[in-house]
Enzyme design. Structure first.
Site, mmCIF file in Angstrom:
data_model
loop_
_atom_site.group_PDB
_atom_site.id
_atom_site.type_symbol
_atom_site.label_atom_id
_atom_site.label_comp_id
_atom_site.label_asym_id
_atom_site.label_seq_id
_atom_site.Cartn_x
_atom_site.Cartn_y
_atom_site.Cartn_z
ATOM 1 N N GLY A 173 0.825 -1.157 -0.101
ATOM 2 C CA GLY A 173 -0.062 0.031 0.076
ATOM 3 C C GLY A 173 0.934 1.118 -0.077
ATOM 4 O O GLY A 173 2.187 1.120 0.078
ATOM 5 N N SER A 174 0.076 2.342 0.011
ATOM 6 C CA SER A 174 0.980 3.734 -0.232
ATOM 7 C C SER A 174 1.781 4.040 0.955
ATOM 8 O O SER A 174 2.911 4.664 1.060
ATOM 9 C CB SER A 174 -0.070 4.792 -0.575
ATOM 10 O OG SER A 174 -1.168 4.812 0.449
ATOM 11 N N GLU A 223 -1.093 -10.759 3.270
ATOM 12 C CA GLU A 223 -0.838 -10.087 4.605
ATOM 13 C C GLU A 223 -0.936 -10.687 5.553
ATOM 14 O O GLU A 223 -0.324 -10.644 6.885
ATOM 15 C CB GLU A 223 -1.783 -8.718 4.481
ATOM 16 C CG GLU A 223 -1.180 -7.674 3.243
ATOM 17 C CD GLU A 223 -2.304 -6.587 2.939
ATOM 18 O OE1 GLU A 223 -1.670 -5.577 2.439
ATOM 19 O OE2 GLU A 223 -3.284 -6.780 3.565
ATOM 20 N N LYS A 226 -7.492 7.055 9.343
ATOM 21 C CA LYS A 226 -7.819 5.443 9.347
ATOM 22 C C LYS A 226 -8.084 5.080 10.979
ATOM 23 O O LYS A 226 -8.504 3.804 10.887
ATOM 24 C CB LYS A 226 -6.533 4.700 9.093
ATOM 25 C CG LYS A 226 -5.779 4.993 7.590
ATOM 26 C CD LYS A 226 -6.819 4.924 6.490
ATOM 27 C CE LYS A 226 -6.259 5.478 5.312
ATOM 28 N NZ LYS A 226 -4.896 4.684 4.736
#
Length: 226
Positions: free
Chosen positions: A29-30, A103, A121
């Site tokens: 992910g980023s 993951e 988040k």
């Protein structure tokens, strides 16, 4: 400070958990991309990495960081990954990038799980972000009907095939007050590979990027009474 700067802030803070000669699990992910960039500066000091996706593996190799097969490592010392949503109890939803199964495997195989995320988040209750469920392709419609019975609204992520060759259903409309129970219930459905709830194996540490700096939240461990 913009969101990308907050991601970079917590990603760089995660380096404090990486010691010399460690085997490091690397998520997807980023936010993790910032961690990979930071890890490149000490690539000669780690024993190697285990990646949760082909995309992250490619980035690691481009940075000159060795990527190893999990089967050959005996597990990881630390796993660093992001989250789509996370609570203060460190249960989380993951899989927006489609790598949820790998993951979950790397998280389970790691002695410490460090979650890195920007402040947006952190949520009181999981469910605002659609819950990804990886399914064997022939079971997609069957699993979708079962999820409807559980109260969710599954949407097929059309055109997406996971690194494992499977499909993803994104489940909307859930208010997840008992994430560990729902994680188990979904995984019992025939055709489900796994789902994006990380509650039975939550993070051990959350590093949250905020405008005031990095906020650290450690998972509370309930100890048996003496």
């Amino acid at each position: 400070m913009d969101q990308d700067a907050l991601k970079r802030l917590c990603a760089e803070a995660a380096l404090a958990f990486v010691e010399d000669d460690m085997m490091v699990g690397v998520g997807t992910g980023s936010t993790v991309n910032h961690f990979i960039a930071a890890l490149a500066a000490r690539r000669g000091r780690v024993a190697g990495t285990v990646s949760s996706s082909e995309a992250s593996a490619a980035r690691l190799r481009e940075a000159g960081i060795p990527v190893m097969d999990l089967n050959a490592t005996g597990g990881c010392d630390v796993y660093v990954d992001g989250a789509d949503e996370v609570t203060e109890h460190l249960a989380m939803t993951k899989g927006g990038g489609g790598a949820l199964t790998r993951e979950k495997i790397v998280a389970q195989a790691s002695r410490k799980f460090v979650c890195i995320a920007d402040a947006s988040k952190l949520v009181p209750v999981l469910g605002r972000f659609p819950l990804p469920v990886e399914v064997i392709p022939m079971a997609r419609s069957l699993v979708a009907r079962e999820i409807v019975r559980l109260g969710g609204r599954p949407v097929w992520r059309e055109g997406v095939v996971t690194d494992n060759g499977n499909a993803i259903l994104d489940v909307h409309g859930l208010v997840i007050t008992d994430p560990a129970a729902l994680e188990s219930d979904l995984n019992q459905l025939p055709g489900v590979v796994t789902n994006g709830l990380f509650a039975r194996r939550p993070a051990d540490v959350l590093l949250l990027g905020t405008p005031q700096g990095v906020r650290r939240i450690d998972r509370a461990v309930t100890r048996p009474s003496q």
